[in-house]
Design an enzyme around this catalytic site. Structure first.
Site, mmCIF file in Angstrom:
data_model
loop_
_atom_site.group_PDB
_atom_site.id
_atom_site.type_symbol
_atom_site.label_atom_id
_atom_site.label_comp_id
_atom_site.label_asym_id
_atom_site.label_seq_id
_atom_site.Cartn_x
_atom_site.Cartn_y
_atom_site.Cartn_z
ATOM 1 N N LYS A 49 0.758 -1.263 0.038
ATOM 2 C CA LYS A 49 0.014 -0.047 0.037
ATOM 3 C C LYS A 49 1.115 1.381 -0.204
ATOM 4 C CE LYS A 49 -2.668 0.087 3.327
ATOM 5 N NZ LYS A 49 -1.594 1.111 4.818
ATOM 6 N N THR A 107 4.150 1.262 -0.642
ATOM 7 C CA THR A 107 5.018 1.408 -2.675
ATOM 8 C C THR A 107 3.743 2.050 -3.381
ATOM 9 O OG1 THR A 107 5.829 -0.348 -1.276
ATOM 10 C CG2 THR A 107 6.324 -0.021 -3.634
ATOM 11 N N ARG A 121 2.644 7.845 6.804
ATOM 12 C CA ARG A 121 2.191 8.787 8.312
ATOM 13 C C ARG A 121 4.062 7.906 8.582
ATOM 14 N NH1 ARG A 121 -1.111 3.777 9.961
ATOM 15 N NH2 ARG A 121 -0.488 2.763 8.239
ATOM 16 N N LYS A 177 7.592 -6.108 10.845
ATOM 17 C CA LYS A 177 7.830 -5.468 9.065
ATOM 18 C C LYS A 177 9.233 -5.394 8.743
ATOM 19 C CE LYS A 177 4.592 -3.028 8.086
ATOM 20 N NZ LYS A 177 4.132 -1.372 7.818
ATOM 21 N N ALA A 201 -3.565 1.963 12.460
ATOM 22 C CA ALA A 201 -4.956 1.921 11.794
ATOM 23 C C ALA A 201 -5.985 0.511 12.695
ATOM 24 C CB ALA A 201 -5.041 1.439 10.424
ATOM 25 N N TRP A 208 7.028 -1.015 -7.624
ATOM 26 C CA TRP A 208 7.834 -1.661 -6.883
ATOM 27 C C TRP A 208 9.583 -1.595 -8.044
ATOM 28 C CZ3 TRP A 208 11.396 -6.225 -6.582
ATOM 29 C CH2 TRP A 208 11.907 -6.115 -5.782
#
Length: 556
Positions: free
Chosen positions: A71, A73, A94, A105, A273, A409
């Protein structure tokens, strides 16, 4: 193949002064944080208020899977793609949290050739915003316990303190703690706990405040606990809001950086989120709308979380009117939702892809409920077959949504041109009729049920005895008309992360409701979602290192 950090380290960045000048900003409009980072002054933000707004595009996604969706990216690559076709565009993202950066991650600044830079600094301490939030939050927590220790003039009940401490790391051992041990000199012993900083109400307030005094006013409204006769005690009662605002005086200013292709980017504010509202700051988004013709922003995780909160919280408070939504999906992730194991994702499986498509279908339906036209971005992976991609495109078009392949990407902005053209066509030919999902004046349970049924597809909502008690209490206190921020697993439309695809015939279970009076919403905690994550068996930190030349390795 180069890693993300290796690609970022080869970037040819422009001095941030030049990036700012390209936006029409002078040297006096920015405050430098080294050669490649800057903040926009509050004076300039105020000056820009009279300018007309550009178009606002939200990037969201299907429910995330271990296969990856891309997302952030896509947000970066789309913006670079828009610039490639001659559009004045910038991106608002963010700030990454140290918790997931060293936990599950790795970095969170895009990937491949669609990144924001300097990637290593953005993923680490950046401009210190999250540290300022941590200290402002914990200053208030310290003042709570100090007031109780120093004679308790506010008559606070130590068993009813609701304001927990925070740290920007994933540390499950801090979820539930006892403080004040060691004798009377160390305070009053009581139960406490930590949340991750990005779940802090201070973070939410930063991201929803319009200026310094609005932030100060919101800080004063924070409810930290209750008296023995069950009356709320606020930060203003403790006279803490002035010092907290002082700690946040620089953090409120949006951070300006750039993409690998020197596209301007605001990175400011970073609430999760799944446990918070998942959007970058209002100040960054509104400023970008004044500086660019098209602003691309993102909301965390899938559209059931980030996009719903973007619409129902951020847009409601800031009076934003989004013009289009991009929903990111991949063939690999849809196959996961269709029941394929991660080890088998390299094999063509049209049956599983069709089964997993139901997840994307639900997210397209959800976006339409807010009246905003949708474009699906199919983030292409090398293992995707032509048949798989053709099937996704066919099924999206049958639903009446635009769709484009994205190869950002691997190719950067050039790989986002097709998506950029579809987004521009949508902005030009489809008018947004944006509206929120519910009226905030409805009873609390009715608002929760509306989200659960309309967005998640649930049959109903079950409440713990504690949640029922909290809801009744908040309505009695006059907080019943606040909008809702549901904390829920990101992996499923339901509150059970094992239910992939498009679950049916399920209820949502609510175990707790927390008041965020300063932010202006109620946090409704469902299932077993945690507001303090833990580290995996082998944290990403194990792979992160630095050599004697200062070169960082393994950040992502």
């Amino acid at each position: 193949m180069l890693t993300d950090i290796e690609i970022a380290q080869q970037a040819k960045m422009n001095p941030i002064v030049d990036v700012a000048n390209g936006l029409g900003l002078t040297d006096d409009d920015i405050e430098l944080y080294g050669k490649y980072k800057a903040k926009i002054t509050m004076e300039k933000i105020k000056e820009l208020e009279s300018k007309p707004d550009g178009k606002l595009v939200l990037v969201t996604a299907i429910n995330p899977t271990p296969a990856g969706e891309g997302k952030t990216t896509t947000s970066v690559g789309l913006t670079d793609g828009l610039r490639k076709i001659g559009k004045n565009a910038m991106v608002c993202l963010r700030e990454p949290s140290l918790g997931p950066s060293f936990g599950v991650k790795g970095g969170a600044a895009g990937g491949g050739y669609a990144q924001v830079v300097p990637m290593d600094e953005i993923n680490l301490h950046f401009t210190g915003d999250i540290h300022a939030i941590t200290y402002a939050h914990n200053l208030l927590a310290a003042m709570v316990d100090n007031s109780i220790k120093q004679g308790n003039p506010l008559n606070m009940d130590p068993t009813r303190i609701s304001f927990r401490r925070v740290i920007d790391l994933s540390d499950r051992s801090l979820r539930d703690t006892v403080i004040g041990l060691g004798g009377t000199a160390n305070g009053i012993p009581r139960q406490d706990g930590f949340d991750i900083t990005v779940a802090s109400e201070i973070m939410a307030i930063l991201c929803l405040s319009t200026d310094l005094m609005d932030m100060k006013d919101r800080f004063g409204k924070i409810v930290v606990g209750y008296t023995y006769d069950k009356k709320p005690v606020t930060a203003a009662d403790l006279e803490a809001q002035g010092a907290m605002t002082l700690l946040m005086k620089d953090a409120i200013k949006p951070n300006l950086v750039q993409t690998l292709e020197n596209t301007p980017a605001f990175i400011h504010g970073g609430p999760f989120a799944n446990i918070a509202h998942g959007c970058n700051s209002v100040s960054a988004t509104k400023t970008a709308l004044k500086l660019a013709d098209i602003t691309v922003t993102e909301a965390g995780f899938g559209a059931d979380l980030g996009a719903e909160k973007f619409f129902d919280l951020k847009c409601r408070f800031a009076k934003l009117n989004p013009d289009a939504v991009v929903i990111v999906a991949t063939a690999r992730a849809l196959k996961v939702h269709g029941g394929v194991a991660k080890s088998d994702l390299g094999e063509e499986n049209l049956a599983a892809l069709e089964a997993g498509f139901s997840n994307l279908e639900k997210h397209i339906e959800n976006v339409k409920k807010f009246g905003v036209p949708a474009v699906v971005a199919v983030n292409r992976f090398p293992t995707d077959t032509v048949a798989e991609l053709e099937l996704i495109i066919k099924k999206v078009e049958e639903l009446g949504a635009e769709v484009a392949l994205s190869e950002v990407w691997a190719k950067g902005g050039e790989g986002g041109v097709e998506l950029a053209e579809k987004v521009v066509a949508t902005l030009e030919n489809k008018k947004s009729d944006f509206h929120v999902l519910y009226d905030e004046k409805l009873p609390i349970k009715e608002k929760i049920l509306t989200i659960a049924r309309e967005i998640y597809g649930a049959n109903g909502v079950n409440y713990s005895a504690a949640a029922n008690k909290m809801i009744a209490q908040y309505e009695d206190m006059g907080y019943g008309e606040l909008p809702i921020c549901i904390a829920k697993t990101q992996y499923s439309l339901s509150d059970d992360q094992t239910k992939l695809g498009r679950p049916e015939n399920f209820d949502i279970s609510i175990r707790e409701v927390r008041l965020s009076a300063g932010a202006g919403f109620l946090v409704v905690i469902s299932g077993n979602v945690m507001t303090m994550p833990g580290l995996p068996k082998r944290p990403a930190a194990c792979n992160i290192d630095i050599d004697d030349n200062g070169v960082i390795k393994g950040l992502f």
